[in-house]
Design a protein around this motif. Structure first.
Motif, PDB file in Angstrom:
ATOM      1  N   GLN A  46       0.824  -1.202   0.000  1.00 29.01           N
ATOM      2  CA  GLN A  46       0.000   0.000   0.000  1.00 29.01           C
ATOM      3  C   GLN A  46       0.866   1.263   0.000  1.00 29.01           C
ATOM      4  O   GLN A  46       1.984   1.266   0.546  1.00 29.01           O
ATOM      5  CB  GLN A  46      -0.935   0.060   1.231  1.00 29.01           C
ATOM      6  N   GLY A  76      -4.824  -1.059   8.793  1.00 23.93           N
ATOM      7  CA  GLY A  76      -4.444  -1.118  10.211  1.00 23.93           C
ATOM      8  C   GLY A  76      -2.938  -1.117  10.419  1.00 23.93           C
ATOM      9  O   GLY A  76      -2.405  -0.329  11.209  1.00 23.93           O
ATOM     10  N   GLY A  78      -0.829  -0.042   8.374  1.00 26.32           N
ATOM     11  CA  GLY A  78      -0.400   1.271   7.912  1.00 26.32           C
ATOM     12  C   GLY A  78      -0.621   2.350   8.952  1.00 26.32           C
ATOM     13  O   GLY A  78       0.192   3.283   9.069  1.00 26.32           O
ATOM     14  N   PRO A 160     -13.957  -3.517   3.868  1.00 25.15           N
ATOM     15  CA  PRO A 160     -14.761  -4.742   3.957  1.00 25.15           C
ATOM     16  C   PRO A 160     -13.925  -6.018   4.103  1.00 25.15           C
ATOM     17  O   PRO A 160     -12.891  -6.177   3.443  1.00 25.15           O
ATOM     18  CB  PRO A 160     -15.499  -4.750   2.613  1.00 25.15           C
ATOM     19  N   ASN A 192     -11.706  -7.991   1.235  1.00 22.77           N
ATOM     20  CA  ASN A 192     -10.501  -8.678   1.735  1.00 22.77           C
ATOM     21  C   ASN A 192     -10.933 -10.045   2.252  1.00 22.77           C
ATOM     22  O   ASN A 192     -11.977 -10.129   2.932  1.00 22.77           O
ATOM     23  CB  ASN A 192      -9.884  -7.858   2.874  1.00 22.77           C
ATOM     24  N   GLU A 210      -5.575  -9.895   0.355  1.00 20.98           N
ATOM     25  CA  GLU A 210      -6.076  -8.521   0.439  1.00 20.98           C
ATOM     26  C   GLU A 210      -6.674  -8.026  -0.877  1.00 20.98           C
ATOM     27  O   GLU A 210      -6.115  -8.253  -1.954  1.00 20.98           O
ATOM     28  CB  GLU A 210      -4.953  -7.574   0.859  1.00 20.98           C
ATOM     29  N   ARG A 211      -7.790  -7.328  -0.754  1.00 19.81           N
ATOM     30  CA  ARG A 211      -8.374  -6.617  -1.903  1.00 19.81           C
ATOM     31  C   ARG A 211      -7.311  -5.684  -2.466  1.00 19.81           C
ATOM     32  O   ARG A 211      -6.692  -4.923  -1.720  1.00 19.81           O
ATOM     33  CB  ARG A 211      -9.580  -5.822  -1.433  1.00 19.81           C
ATOM     34  N   CYS A 219      -2.209  -8.403   7.743  1.00 20.51           N
ATOM     35  CA  CYS A 219      -3.282  -7.455   7.435  1.00 20.51           C
ATOM     36  C   CYS A 219      -3.906  -7.034   8.765  1.00 20.51           C
ATOM     37  O   CYS A 219      -4.510  -7.867   9.455  1.00 20.51           O
ATOM     38  CB  CYS A 219      -4.332  -8.109   6.533  1.00 20.51           C
ATOM     39  N   GLY A 220      -3.729  -5.756   9.118  1.00 19.48           N
ATOM     40  CA  GLY A 220      -4.195  -5.298  10.432  1.00 19.48           C
ATOM     41  C   GLY A 220      -5.707  -5.288  10.539  1.00 19.48           C
ATOM     42  O   GLY A 220      -6.282  -5.845  11.482  1.00 19.48           O
ATOM     43  N   GLY A 222      -7.634  -6.953   8.727  1.00 21.09           N
ATOM     44  CA  GLY A 222      -8.052  -8.355   8.591  1.00 21.09           C
ATOM     45  C   GLY A 222      -7.997  -9.080   9.926  1.00 21.09           C
ATOM     46  O   GLY A 222      -8.886  -9.882  10.245  1.00 21.09           O
TER      47      GLY A 222
END
Ligand SMILES: N[C@H](CCC[C@H](N)C(=O)O)C(=O)O
Length: 277
Positions: A46, A76, A78, A160, A192, A210-211, A219-220, A222
């Motif tokens: 990202q 998250g 990030g 989402p 996601n 991840e989307r 993935c936070g 997630g």
């Protein structure tokens, strides 16, 4: 022009972080995709952008772009890197930082041990919050995908998430089902896809497709979504340690309308400059 940036990661979920408070630049979708490329560009999951706030009660505006160039509501891992970055860059001296995102406000707190604790707000489960095409809020929804009938939990942390419980994340069909769930037509803005293995009521293992970026090392949001769905389904109890391929996060949530918090590391790797063609 040369754009200054900092490369950072949260448990191996990696970011290009750009200060657009003291710099000016317009980053188009195609440019972001080129910069995200791990061979022809800088390479990241990202892009995180720091901007002045639009809301006077906030310290910054926090914008997130996936590797495919899509702008999204929250990130998250990030958020933890964002907090470290704005303090390292002396854009603020605060320990508690309020940021506005497309998915709602977040409060970031840099702890004395260097970890960052993020108040992620209240997780939402109503289908329209994702959005997800379903008649009502349910603990589990049936999803026909790739010739299989899956039972998924859904949650919004501003962005989402679909959460599928699996016996063993190491053998979970992430590469096959991840893209199929991400692009499923019942998720109009895609989704996601989390694959959750319950180890104990206070411990899970998780992989996330991840989307807009594919499978990441962590993935936070997630992790937050998986724990929130697990607690709602009676499988988990707060606090929960989430073991992701890149490392561990601590998630706390008292249920219902309580705010959910996520605590974990944020690492600065290098600073750089890039010519924007
Ligand atoms: N791919 C996500 C954004 C990044 C989320 C993830 N990197 C995190 O740490 O929460 C989405 O499209 O909603």
């Amino acid at each position: 022009m040369l754009l200054h940036f900092t490369k950072m990661h949260g448990l191996g979920n990696d970011f290009m972080v750009v200060d657009l408070v003291t710099q000016r630049a317009r980053l188009e979708e195609a440019q972001i995709r080129r910069l995200a490329d791990r061979r022809f560009g800088i390479g990241f999951d990202q892009l995180l952008v720091v901007e002045p706030p639009r809301d006077p009660d906030m310290d910054f505006r926090y914008r997130i772009f996936n590797a495919d160039g899509s702008e999204v509501e929250n990130c998250g891992n990030g958020a933890r890197c964002f907090a470290r970055f704005v303090r390292d860059q002396r854009l603020t001296h605060k320990h508690e930082i309020r940021v506005e995102t497309a998915g709602g406000p977040l409060t970031l707190r840099v702890e004395d041990d260097g970890q960052v604790r993020v108040d992620m707000g209240v997780p939402r489960f109503a289908p329209e919050a994702l959005p997800f095409d379903a008649a009502e809020d349910r603990l589990r929804h049936t999803l026909e995908v790739a010739g299989e009938r899956l039972e998924i939990g859904v949650a919004s942390l501003g962005n989402p998430h679909a959460v599928l419980r699996v016996e063993d994340v190491d053998t979970a069909p992430v590469a096959r089902l991840g893209p199929a769930i991400e692009a499923h037509p019942r998720f109009p803005r895609r989704v996601n896809a989390g694959f959750m293995q319950v180890v104990s009521p206070h411990e899970i293992r998780l992989r996330v497709y991840e989307r807009g970026s594919g499978e990441t090392l962590a993935c936070g949001t997630g992790a937050c979504a998986a724990v929130a769905c697990g607690i709602r389904q009676g499988l988990l109890e707060s606090p929960v340690t989430v073991h992701l391929p890149g490392g561990d996060l601590r998630i706390e949530w008292a249920g219902d309308d309580a705010h959910l918090t996520m605590t974990g590391p944020a690492v600065r790797v290098f600073d750089g400059r890039v010519a924007l063609g």
